[in-house]
Design a protein around this motif. Structure first.
Motif, short mmCIF file in Angstrom:
data_model
loop_
_atom_site.label_atom_id
_atom_site.label_comp_id
_atom_site.label_asym_id
_atom_site.label_seq_id
_atom_site.Cartn_x
_atom_site.Cartn_y
_atom_site.Cartn_z
N LEU A 244 51.56 43.79 -8.47
CA LEU A 244 52.71 44.54 -8.97
C LEU A 244 53.26 45.50 -7.90
N PHE A 245 52.36 46.20 -7.22
CA PHE A 245 52.79 47.21 -6.26
C PHE A 245 52.89 46.67 -4.83
N GLY A 246 52.40 45.44 -4.61
CA GLY A 246 52.42 44.89 -3.27
C GLY A 246 51.47 45.61 -2.33
N LEU A 247 50.35 46.06 -2.86
CA LEU A 247 49.36 46.78 -2.08
C LEU A 247 48.00 46.09 -2.21
N SER A 248 47.06 46.46 -1.37
CA SER A 248 45.75 45.83 -1.40
C SER A 248 44.98 46.25 -2.65
N GLU A 249 44.03 45.39 -3.05
CA GLU A 249 43.18 45.74 -4.19
C GLU A 249 42.34 46.97 -3.90
N ASP A 250 41.95 47.17 -2.64
CA ASP A 250 41.18 48.36 -2.27
C ASP A 250 41.96 49.63 -2.58
N THR A 251 43.26 49.60 -2.29
CA THR A 251 44.10 50.77 -2.58
C THR A 251 44.17 51.04 -4.07
N LEU A 252 44.33 49.98 -4.86
CA LEU A 252 44.42 50.16 -6.31
C LEU A 252 43.09 50.57 -6.90
N ARG A 253 41.99 50.05 -6.35
CA ARG A 253 40.67 50.46 -6.85
C ARG A 253 40.43 51.93 -6.55
N ARG A 254 40.96 52.40 -5.41
CA ARG A 254 40.85 53.83 -5.10
C ARG A 254 41.64 54.66 -6.10
N ASP A 255 42.83 54.19 -6.45
CA ASP A 255 43.62 54.88 -7.47
C ASP A 255 42.84 54.97 -8.79
N LEU A 256 42.22 53.85 -9.18
CA LEU A 256 41.46 53.82 -10.43
C LEU A 256 40.25 54.75 -10.37
N VAL B 84 44.00 47.55 -17.73
CA VAL B 84 44.68 47.18 -16.50
C VAL B 84 43.68 46.44 -15.61
N VAL B 85 44.19 45.50 -14.81
CA VAL B 85 43.36 44.69 -13.92
C VAL B 85 43.79 45.00 -12.49
N ALA B 86 42.81 45.31 -11.64
CA ALA B 86 43.11 45.73 -10.26
C ALA B 86 43.92 44.68 -9.51
N LYS B 87 43.57 43.41 -9.67
CA LYS B 87 44.28 42.34 -8.96
C LYS B 87 45.75 42.28 -9.37
N GLN B 88 46.00 42.40 -10.67
CA GLN B 88 47.39 42.36 -11.17
C GLN B 88 48.17 43.58 -10.69
N LEU B 89 47.49 44.73 -10.63
CA LEU B 89 48.16 45.94 -10.13
C LEU B 89 48.51 45.80 -8.66
N SER B 90 47.62 45.19 -7.89
CA SER B 90 47.90 45.02 -6.46
C SER B 90 49.11 44.12 -6.24
#
Length: 251
Positions: free
Chosen positions: A28-40, A20-26
């Protein structure tokens, strides 16, 4: 969407796509990359994935204790070990790694095999005592208990005097992008040093180690010339390895 739901989707995509790529996830979810990196980061801390630059990869499940791992995938390990043992020719100098599959390989060696086996695994060395025609060279150092192998500067120095025909490497992760990896930094150094002392490196990889990654890189996938896998391994897992130029043998 709740954080728990988002994490569930992330893990599902990871299982489906292999990364999974953080940018693509952000996006997908319409959220910041910082939020997705925290999830990861949180999923990584829970041992559910392995974070890498820009995203994450499936985490290797080969992280249990030696005793626990010895009871897992026993049929697969036996088949892989048999195929590996058949690759050893009389008179060769062989480097044999530690780990549960290597311990099984020792059991599959013919009693009359004449060869020299170099190992940094005390358990492998002891397992070869009943082979009268095998000379055993033991490499010492600090004992890494997870794999029951010796690591450290003394082990690396001892290896510098060896020229082997073939090295059977154990890993915890085999991934077409992340390469070969293991869960201990010093063990990664040792494995890389051993590969440099052999004409051919063969990786022994059960299904749990394929398309997975651990914290410490041993090297690129092509550090190995051959990878031995289970006979029923899915072609989808094998094709990326072959495309990288590695020979894959089904046991």
């Amino acid at each position: 969407m709740l954080t728990s739901q988002r994490k569930k989707i992330i893990l599902e995509k990871l299982a489906q796509d292999g990364q999974v790529v953080a940018k693509q996830l952000s996006e997908l979810f319409g959220l910041s990359e910082d939020t997705l990196r925290r999830d990861l980061r949180e999923l990584d801390s829970e041992g559910l994935l392995q974070r890498v630059h820009g995203g994450a990869l499936p985490v290797s499940s080969a992280i249990a204790t030696f005793a626990e791992r010895n009871t897992l995938e026993s049929a697969a390990k036996t088949a892989i070990a048999k195929a590996a043992a058949a690759m050893i020719m009389p008179g060769q100098v062989v480097i044999l790694d530690g780990g549960t599959t290597s311990a099984e390989l020792v059991k599959q060696l013919p009693r009359n095999l004449q060869a020299t086996i170099v190992t940094h695994s005390p358990s492998v060395a002891v397992g070869l005592v009943e082979h009268p025609n095998i000379e055993v060279i033991m490499i010492g150092g600090r004992l890494y208990k997870h794999s029951i192998v010796c690591v450290g500067a003394a082990a690396v120095e001892a290896m510098s005097h060896i020229r082997a025909d073939i090295y059977f490497m154990g890993v915890t992760g085999v991934h077409p992008v992340a390469g070969l990896s293991t869960g201990d930094l010093e063990e990664a150094y040792i494995k890389r040093a051993l590969a440099a002392r052999a004409a051919e490196t063969v990786v022994l990889a059960s299904a749990a180690k394929l398309n997975a990654a651990s914290q410490y890189a041993i090297g690129e996938l092509t550090l190995a010339q051959t990878i031995v896998v289970e006979g029923d391994t899915a072609e989808a897992l094998i094709e990326p390895l072959q495309q990288a130029g590695v020979i894959v043998i089904k046991a």
